[in-house]
Each structure stands twice: as C-alpha cells, then as structure tokens.
Design a protein around this motif. Sequence first.
Motif, short mmCIF file in Angstrom:
data_model
loop_
_atom_site.label_atom_id
_atom_site.label_comp_id
_atom_site.label_asym_id
_atom_site.label_seq_id
_atom_site.Cartn_x
_atom_site.Cartn_y
_atom_site.Cartn_z
N GLY A 314 -8.73 -22.69 44.72
CA GLY A 314 -8.60 -23.01 43.29
C GLY A 314 -9.86 -22.62 42.55
O GLY A 314 -10.30 -21.48 42.60
N VAL A 315 -10.47 -23.61 41.92
CA VAL A 315 -11.67 -23.35 41.12
C VAL A 315 -12.88 -23.21 42.04
O VAL A 315 -13.06 -24.00 42.95
CB VAL A 315 -11.92 -24.52 40.15
N HIS A 316 -13.68 -22.18 41.79
CA HIS A 316 -14.94 -22.06 42.52
C HIS A 316 -16.06 -22.49 41.59
O HIS A 316 -16.14 -22.03 40.45
CB HIS A 316 -15.14 -20.60 42.98
N TRP A 317 -16.91 -23.37 42.07
CA TRP A 317 -17.98 -23.90 41.22
C TRP A 317 -19.24 -23.07 41.44
O TRP A 317 -20.05 -23.37 42.32
CB TRP A 317 -18.20 -25.38 41.53
N ASP A 318 -19.40 -22.01 40.62
CA ASP A 318 -20.54 -21.09 40.78
C ASP A 318 -21.89 -21.81 40.76
O ASP A 318 -22.83 -21.40 41.42
CB ASP A 318 -20.56 -20.06 39.64
N VAL A 319 -21.93 -22.87 39.97
CA VAL A 319 -23.21 -23.55 39.78
C VAL A 319 -23.74 -24.10 41.11
O VAL A 319 -24.95 -24.23 41.30
CB VAL A 319 -23.03 -24.64 38.68
N ILE A 320 -22.84 -24.37 42.03
CA ILE A 320 -23.29 -24.87 43.34
C ILE A 320 -23.96 -23.75 44.13
O ILE A 320 -25.02 -23.95 44.73
CB ILE A 320 -22.11 -25.50 44.10
N ASP A 321 -23.37 -22.57 44.09
CA ASP A 321 -24.02 -21.43 44.75
C ASP A 321 -25.37 -21.15 44.10
O ASP A 321 -26.35 -20.84 44.78
CB ASP A 321 -23.16 -20.16 44.64
N GLU A 322 -25.41 -21.29 42.78
CA GLU A 322 -26.66 -20.98 42.07
C GLU A 322 -27.76 -21.97 42.45
O GLU A 322 -28.89 -21.57 42.72
CB GLU A 322 -26.43 -21.02 40.55
N VAL A 323 -27.42 -23.26 42.50
CA VAL A 323 -28.48 -24.23 42.82
C VAL A 323 -28.87 -24.12 44.30
O VAL A 323 -30.03 -24.29 44.66
CB VAL A 323 -28.09 -25.68 42.42
N ALA A 324 -27.89 -23.76 45.14
CA ALA A 324 -28.21 -23.58 46.57
C ALA A 324 -29.18 -22.41 46.72
O ALA A 324 -30.13 -22.48 47.50
CB ALA A 324 -26.93 -23.33 47.36
N GLU A 325 -28.96 -21.38 45.93
CA GLU A 325 -29.84 -20.22 46.03
C GLU A 325 -31.21 -20.52 45.42
O GLU A 325 -32.25 -20.17 46.00
CB GLU A 325 -29.19 -19.03 45.31
N ALA A 326 -31.19 -21.19 44.27
CA ALA A 326 -32.47 -21.50 43.61
C ALA A 326 -33.34 -22.40 44.48
O ALA A 326 -34.56 -22.30 44.47
CB ALA A 326 -32.21 -22.15 42.26
N SER A 327 -32.71 -23.29 45.26
CA SER A 327 -33.50 -24.23 46.06
C SER A 327 -33.71 -23.73 47.50
O SER A 327 -34.17 -24.47 48.36
CB SER A 327 -32.82 -25.61 46.07
N TRP A 328 -33.34 -22.48 47.74
CA TRP A 328 -33.52 -21.88 49.07
C TRP A 328 -35.02 -21.79 49.36
O TRP A 328 -35.78 -21.30 48.54
CB TRP A 328 -32.90 -20.47 49.04
N LYS A 329 -35.43 -22.25 50.51
CA LYS A 329 -36.86 -22.22 50.82
C LYS A 329 -37.24 -20.83 51.30
O LYS A 329 -36.85 -20.44 52.40
CB LYS A 329 -37.18 -23.28 51.88
N VAL A 330 -37.98 -20.11 50.47
CA VAL A 330 -38.25 -18.71 50.80
C VAL A 330 -39.56 -18.54 51.55
O VAL A 330 -39.81 -17.52 52.17
CB VAL A 330 -38.25 -17.79 49.56
N GLN A 331 -40.42 -19.52 51.44
CA GLN A 331 -41.71 -19.37 52.11
C GLN A 331 -41.93 -20.48 53.11
O GLN A 331 -41.79 -21.65 52.77
CB GLN A 331 -42.81 -19.42 51.06
#
Length: 585
Positions: A314-331
């Motif tokens: 059904g509906v995909h909540w893009d904002v969840i992917d966005e916050v998951a990516e923004a809070s991804w620990k890169v370092q």
Amino acid sequence: MSQEHPQQAAADKPHPTDPIDQVMRYHIQTKHHFNRYARSLGYLDWANQPDPFRRYAGAPLIPLPLLKADEEPVSPPYRAIYQHGAVLCQPVSFGTLSRFFEFALALSAWKRAGESEWALRSNPSSGNLHPTEGYVVLPHINGLELKPGLYHYASKEHGLELRAEFVAEHMARLLAPFPQGAFLFGLTSVHWREAWKYGERAFRYCNHDVGHAIGSARIAAATLGWNMLLLDGMEQNTVAMLLGTNRFDDFRDAEPEHPDCVAVIWPVEEVRSKELGVRSEKNEIPLFLDPTLVKELVQAPWHGKANQLSRDHGVHWDVIDEVAEASWKVQGDKSTVRLPLSRPSPWREEGTGEGDAAPAGQIIRQRRSAVAFDGKTSITSATFFRMMQLVMPGVERPQLERPMPWDLWPYDPAIHLLLFVHRVDGLTPGLYFLVRDPKKLTFIQEAMNPELSWALAPGAPHELLEGDARRLAAQVSCHQDIAGDSSFSFGMLAEFEGLLRERGAWWYPRLFWESGLLGQVLYLEAEAAGVRATGIGCFFDDPVHEIVAVKSLSLQSLYHFTIGGPVEDRRLMTLPPYAHVNRGS
Ligand SMILES: Cc1cc2nc3c(=O)[nH]c(=O)nc-3n(C[C@H](O)[C@H](O)[C@H](O)COP(=O)(O)O)c2cc1C
C-alpha cells in the motif's frame, strides 16, 4: 485564526540537507497534536498485515532445546541479577543459548480471543508488531556443535537459522580483542511491520523496541552470569555487512531489515581467569569490530532468502527511509573500555521486596503489558524508590562496573523522567523529576519553567508541583486511562537538540534505545513488585512539554510509561508458547 506552532513551521521548510536537521524535522513532523495525529493510513489494512515471523528459506534451522523452568540451566533469583558476582557463570552451550534466547526474544505465550490468536514474547513491542529481529555470530566453541557463523533467531520455532558459515580462524581473529568465550549478538528492524499500522511515527517505535530488546538480552545474559557491551563505535555499514542486511539479493521481494546494533557477550568467569594472568595483555575492550576483518569474514557461503511479510505494501512512508538514512552512522570511532582489574564492588544493597526470591525466569516469563489499571492500587515508597534506583546508571563508576544493565550502555544518560505520581504511599501526589545524571541538573532546570520548586524528595526524584495529575497524565497520553489509573506514570525527557548537534544525527535512534532499555528494567521490576507496567508510545508531544514549559527542542519527551495494579482482560485465553512445536522427543 490559529497561529502555526514555530516547530511546525520548521517542519514545513524546504527539505534540509544536513542530517541533523533532517532527523529533527522527522521528529517534529511525527509529533501527535491534540487536533492532529502523525500521518498514518488511518485504518488497518488487514489483508496486508505483516507476518511477525521472519524466516530465511533455504537456511538450515538448528532447533534449540525447549527447556522446562526447572531444567538446567535454572535461573537465579531475580534480585541476584542486580548483584555483581551473585550469579554463577555458565559456559556457552546449547542449553545456555536456548535460555538466553528464551529470555531475550522468544515467545512467552499465545493469546486467543474468538478466532484470533497472537503470540506474545519476552520482549514487548509497540502494537505487538515485533519489528525487531535477533542474530548471533558464533565462533568455534568447544563442546558446542554449531558451525562458526551468523545465525538468525527464528522465534516461532525457537531455533537458529544458519545465514552464513564463517571461517573459524577469521572469527577467532575478529574476536581476539575480546574476553575469552565472547560471541556477538545483533539486532535489526523491519520498519514496515510498524509502518503498516503507525505510518510515519513508526521509526520511533522500531527504535523503542530495539531498546527493549537490548534490555531483554542484557537481562537474559545476566541470568547466565554473562556480561554484555554494546559495540557502538562501529559504523553502520559494518553492522549491515556482518548481519547480512546489505545482501539485497536475499531480500528481493521481501521487506528489508535495517541494521541497528551489535553487542559482545562473554561469560564473566573467563575474565576472571584473564585477571589471573591467562590473557593479561588485554585489559581494554574495543567498542567496535575491525571493519577489514568483517569484510574478510563475510566472504563466506551464505544461506537463505528472506520471506515476504506482506503481499502488498500500500502506502510507502518515504520519511522513514529518509530518517533511517539521515541517522545512519557513517563514521566509526575507536573507543575502548577498561575491564575491571579486580572484582567490582556490589552494585546494589540486598533486595528485600516481594518477588526478590522468585526465579528471574519466572519474572521474565510472566512479564506482560497491563491493558488497564484498577485506579486503586498504591505502591510503597520503598518500591517506588527501588524502581528509581534501578534506572540510575551509576555514572560515577567506570563503564563495566556500572549497575546492570547500564554496564552495556557506553554513554552517560541522556534520558530523564518527568513523573506523574498518583498513588505512592508516603509521597504527595504531583509532578516529580528524576535527573539521571547529577551533572545535568542545571541544564535541565534552565530548560524548564523557572517557577518549578525542585524540592528534593527524600530518596531521589525532585518534587516539582503538588497536585492531582491523573487526568493530565491520561490526557497527554493520547487520552489513555492507563496513564492516570496507575500508581505512577512518566514521560521520558531526552536531552535533544544540543546533544544531536554535538554528537550527530546517528544519535537520534540511540535516544529511543536508551528509553526502551529503561522501560525494560521497569517492566520486570513492576512484575517483581506484584504490579504491572505498560509502555506508552502514543502521547501528545508538545502538550507534555508545555506542562513544564520546556524551552524549544532542548528536551523532548520520547516515550511514556505507566505502572500500577493491573486489571486482567478475562475475555482472553492464554496458551503455552511452544505447544505448536514438536521436537519429536
Ligand atoms: C514502544 C512501545 C509502545 C507502546 N505503546 C503502547 C500504548 O501507547 N498503549 C498501550 O496500551 N500499550 C502500548 N504498548 C504495549 C504493547 O501493546 C505491548 O507491549 C504488546 O501488545 C505486547 O504485549 P506484552 O507487552 O504483554 O508482551 C507499547 C509497547 C511498547 C514496547
């Protein structure tokens, strides 16, 4: 005309590119308001209800023994898990791994109402949707006939699915910096499971659940005399690689898993032998795994394809992917913690409360969320203060000498409690505040209404205001009576914008983990005290802040919780957790 809230105005600005602004925008956007809930479908799409049980088709399943309560390893008295050195250390074996998973993530019962049946687990979950998946990474262990590798825990079968066979020498190299007998435990989240029901706010709930699962695993480890430490210095790509969540071909039609965290677990006994000089060169444990060694490790045979949990999304909540990516620990960072050189002094005084002598396993198995409270039961001030004491992380101590479970959490606390005290003998009803780190008192006082009294209640929390807070507590908790009919409830206020700006966007999920971990301690403590608890993810964010006039985003309430005398729902039938499994014995 109603005036737009300044924080809402921030959420409506064009899309920020700084990850810190992105997570704050997500947070603001997913607040519940009196007149408007965070965005979700608004109804339940039953045809696509996600399967709560992930399986990897094609991965060999190794059943764990289904142990009776009185079978070895029997669990120690509940109170002993809070006393340093009081629990006999068990070797890692099929039996102890079985207990570990039973207490951490297993089914604890089935509930039946009419035609519907659903499983409960040792760990609680928002909406009982259970987005959290558990893994272990095992080296070669003497006497344990399990191949070194990555295993997914299949909770319905109480078994381990072999996802990857790692080379024993690679495993040994990866774990060389850790105490002897160490193995790894990992958690991932299927965001879709929560998003199906809760829409955009689901990322918060998934992370609360991670925190609860970290707590249930730490407590399970404690019943076996094992230690546990979150390896949070790792960058998230390494976590993804190790747990196989980046193997896109294995998740083709299936909902992805978000890699959350990895912890190291070790039998404490082994450390003592180290203290006696067996491995005396090591008295520091790294808070990370070497990414080069992980890369080498995962060049191995992998098994299984993830099952699809919903037919359609059904509906995909893009904002969840966005916050998951923004809070991804890169370092990553290369922090270490010191192993205690001698046996740490006891964390706690001997317990004297009800339920102290009950086996830890009994308390863990009986843990449930109350669906209603009686509006009558009082708890004693001793019970209340003990609960407050158990959530104090012992910041004055070195990491591994902090009280369980805070010994696993490699940070100073960032969560503090705004308490609504309704029925605690000897305590005037009203609003109280528990500052979990004395260093933060001034910051917190300055972030809130300057007219609050901050009187020190004998024993711990500060008294802010006297009065009957029952209606208020229920009202701000999405009008849920459970927040007002209990003995006390509270909001968990996180140090927010300052900490995110100081540490980075990856810190955002950690705030929820800490709140879930704290909740898990109190879920069990409530059972031991003869009362019951419930986590509350549904609350009106800013109306909570307005109670104490929190300044802007300095503090934010992330999770609510309530404890009191439960009222059973007698319409539900309770069935044993594993009657459906036939081990053929
Ligand atoms: C993060 C979180 C949020 C929750 N929020 C609510 C809530 O707002 N209201 C409620 O009645 N129960 C809430 N619960 C309780 C869950 O519904 C409960 O954990 C779940 O149904 C499983 O039942 P059990 O805890 O008895 O195993 C929450 C639980 C968690 C872990």
